[in-house]
Design a protein around this motif. Structure first.
Motif, PDB file in Angstrom:
ATOM      1  N   SER A 255      34.292 -29.784  64.178  1.00  0.00           N
ATOM      2  CA  SER A 255      35.394 -30.588  63.703  1.00  0.00           C
ATOM      3  C   SER A 255      36.745 -29.921  63.942  1.00  0.00           C
ATOM      4  O   SER A 255      37.706 -30.564  64.355  1.00  0.00           O
ATOM      5  CB  SER A 255      35.240 -30.865  62.194  1.00  0.00           C
ATOM      6  OG  SER A 255      34.113 -31.642  61.964  1.00  0.00           O
ATOM      7  N   GLN A 256      36.808 -28.617  63.678  1.00  0.00           N
ATOM      8  CA  GLN A 256      38.068 -27.892  63.880  1.00  0.00           C
ATOM      9  C   GLN A 256      38.476 -27.895  65.346  1.00  0.00           C
ATOM     10  O   GLN A 256      39.641 -28.139  65.677  1.00  0.00           O
ATOM     11  CB  GLN A 256      37.936 -26.450  63.376  1.00  0.00           C
ATOM     12  CG  GLN A 256      37.899 -26.353  61.868  1.00  0.00           C
ATOM     13  CD  GLN A 256      37.592 -24.938  61.394  1.00  0.00           C
ATOM     14  OE1 GLN A 256      37.100 -24.105  62.149  1.00  0.00           O
ATOM     15  NE2 GLN A 256      37.860 -24.678  60.121  1.00  0.00           N
ATOM     16  N   ILE A 257      37.536 -27.636  66.227  1.00  0.00           N
ATOM     17  CA  ILE A 257      37.833 -27.603  67.662  1.00  0.00           C
ATOM     18  C   ILE A 257      38.232 -28.987  68.145  1.00  0.00           C
ATOM     19  O   ILE A 257      39.183 -29.145  68.907  1.00  0.00           O
ATOM     20  CB  ILE A 257      36.642 -27.033  68.451  1.00  0.00           C
ATOM     21  CG1 ILE A 257      36.488 -25.549  68.145  1.00  0.00           C
ATOM     22  CG2 ILE A 257      36.811 -27.275  69.952  1.00  0.00           C
ATOM     23  CD1 ILE A 257      35.214 -24.918  68.674  1.00  0.00           C
ATOM     24  N   THR A 258      37.535 -30.003  67.675  1.00  0.00           N
ATOM     25  CA  THR A 258      37.837 -31.373  68.077  1.00  0.00           C
ATOM     26  C   THR A 258      39.233 -31.776  67.642  1.00  0.00           C
ATOM     27  O   THR A 258      39.981 -32.382  68.401  1.00  0.00           O
ATOM     28  CB  THR A 258      36.783 -32.343  67.492  1.00  0.00           C
ATOM     29  OG1 THR A 258      35.490 -31.938  67.925  1.00  0.00           O
ATOM     30  CG2 THR A 258      37.036 -33.755  67.942  1.00  0.00           C
ATOM     31  N   ARG A 259      39.618 -31.426  66.416  1.00  0.00           N
ATOM     32  CA  ARG A 259      40.966 -31.748  65.935  1.00  0.00           C
ATOM     33  C   ARG A 259      42.044 -31.027  66.718  1.00  0.00           C
ATOM     34  O   ARG A 259      43.122 -31.554  66.943  1.00  0.00           O
ATOM     35  CB  ARG A 259      41.094 -31.418  64.444  1.00  0.00           C
ATOM     36  CG  ARG A 259      40.615 -32.572  63.574  1.00  0.00           C
ATOM     37  CD  ARG A 259      40.839 -32.256  62.139  1.00  0.00           C
ATOM     38  NE  ARG A 259      39.556 -31.692  61.733  1.00  0.00           N
ATOM     39  CZ  ARG A 259      39.363 -30.939  60.692  1.00  0.00           C
ATOM     40  NH1 ARG A 259      40.329 -30.630  59.904  1.00  0.00           N
ATOM     41  NH2 ARG A 259      38.171 -30.472  60.391  1.00  0.00           N
ATOM     42  N   MET A 260      41.767 -29.781  67.126  1.00  0.00           N
ATOM     43  CA  MET A 260      42.757 -29.004  67.880  1.00  0.00           C
ATOM     44  C   MET A 260      42.975 -29.595  69.271  1.00  0.00           C
ATOM     45  O   MET A 260      44.053 -29.491  69.820  1.00  0.00           O
ATOM     46  CB  MET A 260      42.310 -27.556  67.985  1.00  0.00           C
ATOM     47  CG  MET A 260      42.395 -26.815  66.685  1.00  0.00           C
ATOM     48  SD  MET A 260      41.919 -25.055  66.682  1.00  0.00           S
ATOM     49  CE  MET A 260      41.237 -24.725  68.261  1.00  0.00           C
ATOM     50  N   LYS A 261      41.954 -30.242  69.825  1.00  0.00           N
ATOM     51  CA  LYS A 261      42.056 -30.759  71.193  1.00  0.00           C
ATOM     52  C   LYS A 261      42.717 -32.125  71.253  1.00  0.00           C
ATOM     53  O   LYS A 261      42.988 -32.623  72.331  1.00  0.00           O
ATOM     54  CB  LYS A 261      40.658 -30.832  71.813  1.00  0.00           C
ATOM     55  CG  LYS A 261      40.049 -29.468  71.991  1.00  0.00           C
ATOM     56  CD  LYS A 261      39.209 -29.417  73.216  1.00  0.00           C
ATOM     57  CE  LYS A 261      38.665 -28.022  73.369  1.00  0.00           C
ATOM     58  NZ  LYS A 261      38.796 -27.558  74.703  1.00  0.00           N
ATOM     59  N   LYS A 262      42.963 -32.749  70.116  1.00  0.00           N
ATOM     60  CA  LYS A 262      43.585 -34.092  70.109  1.00  0.00           C
ATOM     61  C   LYS A 262      45.002 -34.053  70.579  1.00  0.00           C
ATOM     62  O   LYS A 262      45.777 -33.258  70.443  1.00  0.00           O
ATOM     63  CB  LYS A 262      43.512 -34.710  68.713  1.00  0.00           C
ATOM     64  CG  LYS A 262      42.152 -35.281  68.417  1.00  0.00           C
ATOM     65  CD  LYS A 262      42.206 -36.007  67.104  1.00  0.00           C
ATOM     66  CE  LYS A 262      40.879 -36.671  66.822  1.00  0.00           C
ATOM     67  NZ  LYS A 262      40.885 -37.418  65.597  1.00  0.00           N
TER      68      LYS A 262
ATOM     69  N   GLU B  79      32.890 -26.075  62.564  1.00  0.00           N
ATOM     70  CA  GLU B  79      33.486 -25.534  63.788  1.00  0.00           C
ATOM     71  C   GLU B  79      33.751 -26.648  64.801  1.00  0.00           C
ATOM     72  O   GLU B  79      34.822 -26.708  65.404  1.00  0.00           O
ATOM     73  CB  GLU B  79      32.553 -24.480  64.387  1.00  0.00           C
ATOM     74  CG  GLU B  79      33.087 -23.832  65.646  1.00  0.00           C
ATOM     75  CD  GLU B  79      32.110 -22.821  66.241  1.00  0.00           C
ATOM     76  OE1 GLU B  79      32.278 -22.495  67.421  1.00  0.00           O
ATOM     77  OE2 GLU B  79      31.182 -22.367  65.528  1.00  0.00           O
TER      78      GLU B  79
END
Length: 147
Positions: free
Chosen positions: A140-147, A138
Motif C-alpha cells: 500500500s505504501q509503495i502504491t501510494r508513493m507511485k501515484k 508495504e
C-alpha cells in the motif's frame, strides 16, 4: 514485455480472479444481515467507539471526500443505525451517535468479524498473519508513493 514478466503478470491475474476479488465478499459477509457494506460497518464502528464524532472527522480519518462519507452516513441514518445530535455550543455542528439498533448491529458484526479473523489466524498462524499484514502495508505504501 518479456516472456517471464508476462508469465508473472498472468499468475497475478489468475490469483486475483480465483481468490483476491472474493476477499471483499468474505470480509463484508458478516454485515449483510444488517444490510450494511463493510465500509458502512467501519463507520458505525468508529461512531460507537468514539465520542463526539462528526462526518468531517470520519472523512478526514479515511482520507476521502465529505460527500463520499455523506452517502454512507445517509444509509446508516435511513436504516435507523445512527442519529444526529447538534452541538450545544454550535448548532451547525452535528455529532453522529449510534442508536440502540446501531450499537447492537455493530456488536454482532464485530463478533462475526473477530470469529472469521481468528479462523484466518488459526489457519496461517500468528507469525504468517503478521507477515501477510506487513506485506499488504508495504504494498500500500509503495502504491501510494507511485501515484
Amino acid at each position: 514485455m518479456a516472456e517471464r514478466e508476462e508469465s508473472l503478470l498472468d499468475a497475478f491475474i489468475d490469483v486475483y480472479m480465483s481468490s483476491l476479488k472474493y476477499l471483499d465478499e468474505f470480509v463484508s459477509e458478516p454485515a449483510k444481515e444488517f444490510h450494511l457494506s463493510f465500509e458502512q460497518y467501519l463507520i458505525l464502528r468508529d461512531i460507537t467507539q468514539n465520542k463526539d464524532v462528526t462526518l468531517m472527522d470520519i472523512a478526514s480519518k479515511r482520507q476521502v471526500t465529505r460527500s463520499a462519507i455523506s452517502r454512507q452516513i445517509k444509509v446508516l441514518l435511513k436504516q435507523g443505525y445512527l442519529r444526529q445530535q447538534p452541538d450545544e455550543n454550535d448548532r451547525r455542528r452535528l455529532y453522529l451517535l449510534a442508536t440502540p439498533a446501531g450499537s447492537k448491529a455493530e456488536r454482532v458484526i464485530r463478533q462475526r468479524i473477530n470469529s472469521r479473523f481468528q479462523g484466518w489466524v488459526d489457519v496461517y498462524g500468528d507469525d504468517r498473519a503478521h507477515e501477510i499484514l506487513n506485506f499488504i502495508r508495504e504494498f500500500s505504501q509503495i502504491t501510494r508513493m507511485k501515484k
